[in-house]
Design a protein around this motif. Structure first.
Motif, PDB file in Angstrom:
ATOM      1  N   GLU A 152       0.839  -1.197   0.000  1.00  0.00           N
ATOM      2  CA  GLU A 152       0.000   0.000   0.000  1.00  0.00           C
ATOM      3  C   GLU A 152       0.869   1.240   0.000  1.00  0.00           C
ATOM      4  OE1 GLU A 152      -3.495   2.142   2.713  1.00  0.00           O
ATOM      5  OE2 GLU A 152      -3.001   0.011   2.982  1.00  0.00           O
ATOM      6  N   ASP A 153       0.483   2.223  -0.842  1.00  0.00           N
ATOM      7  CA  ASP A 153       1.213   3.496  -0.910  1.00  0.00           C
ATOM      8  C   ASP A 153       0.221   4.638  -1.037  1.00  0.00           C
ATOM      9  OD1 ASP A 153       4.222   2.915  -1.139  1.00  0.00           O
ATOM     10  OD2 ASP A 153       3.380   1.538  -2.609  1.00  0.00           O
ATOM     11  N   PHE A 155       0.455   8.767  -2.112  1.00  0.00           N
ATOM     12  CA  PHE A 155       1.392   9.745  -2.652  1.00  0.00           C
ATOM     13  C   PHE A 155       0.631  10.858  -3.360  1.00  0.00           C
ATOM     14  CE2 PHE A 155       0.985   6.010  -5.362  1.00  0.00           C
ATOM     15  CZ  PHE A 155       0.517   6.544  -6.552  1.00  0.00           C
ATOM     16  N   ALA A 182       2.840   4.134 -10.063  1.00  0.00           N
ATOM     17  CA  ALA A 182       2.879   2.970  -9.181  1.00  0.00           C
ATOM     18  C   ALA A 182       3.166   1.717  -9.998  1.00  0.00           C
ATOM     19  CB  ALA A 182       1.551   2.827  -8.433  1.00  0.00           C
ATOM     20  N   ASP A 223       6.362  -4.890  -2.345  1.00  0.00           N
ATOM     21  CA  ASP A 223       6.796  -3.751  -1.529  1.00  0.00           C
ATOM     22  C   ASP A 223       7.414  -2.634  -2.356  1.00  0.00           C
ATOM     23  OD1 ASP A 223       6.028  -4.980   0.890  1.00  0.00           O
ATOM     24  OD2 ASP A 223       7.896  -6.118   0.957  1.00  0.00           O
ATOM     25  N   ALA A 225       8.088   0.718  -4.148  1.00  0.00           N
ATOM     26  CA  ALA A 225       7.631   2.099  -3.986  1.00  0.00           C
ATOM     27  C   ALA A 225       7.324   2.691  -5.362  1.00  0.00           C
ATOM     28  CB  ALA A 225       8.705   2.924  -3.288  1.00  0.00           C
TER      29      ALA A 225
END
Length: 337
Positions: A152-153, A155, A182, A223, A225
């Motif tokens: 999960e991110d 931004f 992403a 994972d 980024a």
């Protein structure tokens, strides 16, 4: 039961994977028969199913009359769910992993995105217009093969742009922005596979030493980024009766670049060059010693890239008989960095 043999080798017709085996002659041009080629280079089938659900709400309004014209606002909210599944019908392709032919294992997952944005258009003068925009994104990804694998991110991205028309035939334009991408399904969810003894690397810490028995891992990485790019553009547009020409300079400074498979040796080289403190070293076990024991060359945020150049575009309109028109368009890019 014991399979029939010939000179001590099992008859291939009794193996489901080797049924219809035809010897392949690889020596000399034209010596491989069509039957042998058909057997070796079989058709591999991969099924991809992609589903997207989207819901958006958008609003546009004029906030008021500014000193040089109306000030406009656009804002909205969007939800998007992407689901992708890649399968290979292994039951009907017993030869799928034979030789070195393979599309990889089954994979898939869900990516849920929630975004909110706002954009403001503000005329500064009769000839200068500015635009400001911002977007907030929440991105959540889950593997369909293993629901415990998630990422999960959250931004933000933004852009500031300006257009200036000093003359009727001349326009200047410029933008400054932070753009974000992403990771996609393959980068996130490609199955991770570890093999031992099938790869070699030159040990940079001990010249002349070659490691051959390390555990090499490839695949996706939930994972990861997001990639972030700081972009600057500046250009001019020349417009005449039947001709239009534009030239735009750009600089793209990409950080946290997503690399699907950097490779074992490039990771060793990058770790050695960094003095043992770079991000590549986190993917290596035994770095700095005479025995490298494991290398993870799966997808990763490895490095940054700086790109500079020029974009060119020219259009020409030629009138034809009977009221027709011919339009010629030329586009080119020059990269110097």
């Amino acid at each position: 039961a014991t399979l029939p043999t010939y000179n001590g080798v099992a008859n291939p017709t009794f193996s489901a994977n080797a049924a219809g085996c035809v010897p392949l002659n690889i020596f000399g041009n034209g010596n491989a028969s069509q039957a042998a080629l058909d057997y070796v280079y079989r058709t591999l089938k991969e099924d991809n199913e992609y589903t997207q659900d989207a819901l958006g709400v958008n609003f546009r309004t004029t906030l008021g009359e500014g000193w040089a014209g109306p000030i406009s606002l656009a804002t909205g909210l969007e939800w998007r769910a992407d689901e992708a599944e890649t399968t290979h019908d292994l039951a009907n392709q017993p030869w799928y992993s034979s030789y070195l032919l393979s599309y990889g294992l089954d994979r898939g997952g869900d990516i849920d995105v929630l975004e909110a944005y706002a954009e403001l258009d503000v005329p500064m003068t009769q000839r200068l217009n500015t635009n400001f925009s911002v977007r907030q994104t929440q991105n959540e990804a889950t593997s369909s093969q293993n629901t415990s694998i998630t990422g999960e991110d959250t931004f933000a991205s933004w852009k500031v742009a300006a257009i200036y028309d000093p003359l009727d035939w001349l326009r200047f334009r410029a933008t400054v922005s932070e753009d974000v991408r992403a990771a996609g399904f393959r980068e996130l969810f490609l199955p991770r596979v570890t093999t031992v003894g099938f790869a070699t690397v030159n040990n940079r810490w001990f010249p002349g030493v070659t490691d051959t028995s390390f555990a090499a891992t490839t695949g996706g990485n939930p994972d990861l980024a997001p990639e972030t790019a700081e972009t600057i553009t500046f250009g001019a547009v020349f417009s005449f009766d039947r001709m239009r020409f534009s030239a735009d300079w750009f600089e793209i400074d990409l950080g946290d670049a997503i690399t699907q498979s950097p490779g074992n040796q490039p990771l060793v080289d990058a770790c050695f060059t960094s003095g043992g403190v770079g991000p590549a070293c986190d993917r290596i076990e035994g770095e700095g010693t005479a025995d490298i024991t494991a290398i993870d060359s799966g997808a990763m945020n490895l490095a940054g890239f700086l790109t500079r150049g020029w974009d060119y575009e020219a259009t020409f309109d030629f009138p034809l008989r009977a009221g027709g028109n011919l339009n010629l368009r030329l586009i080119g890019t020059y990269l110097y960095d």
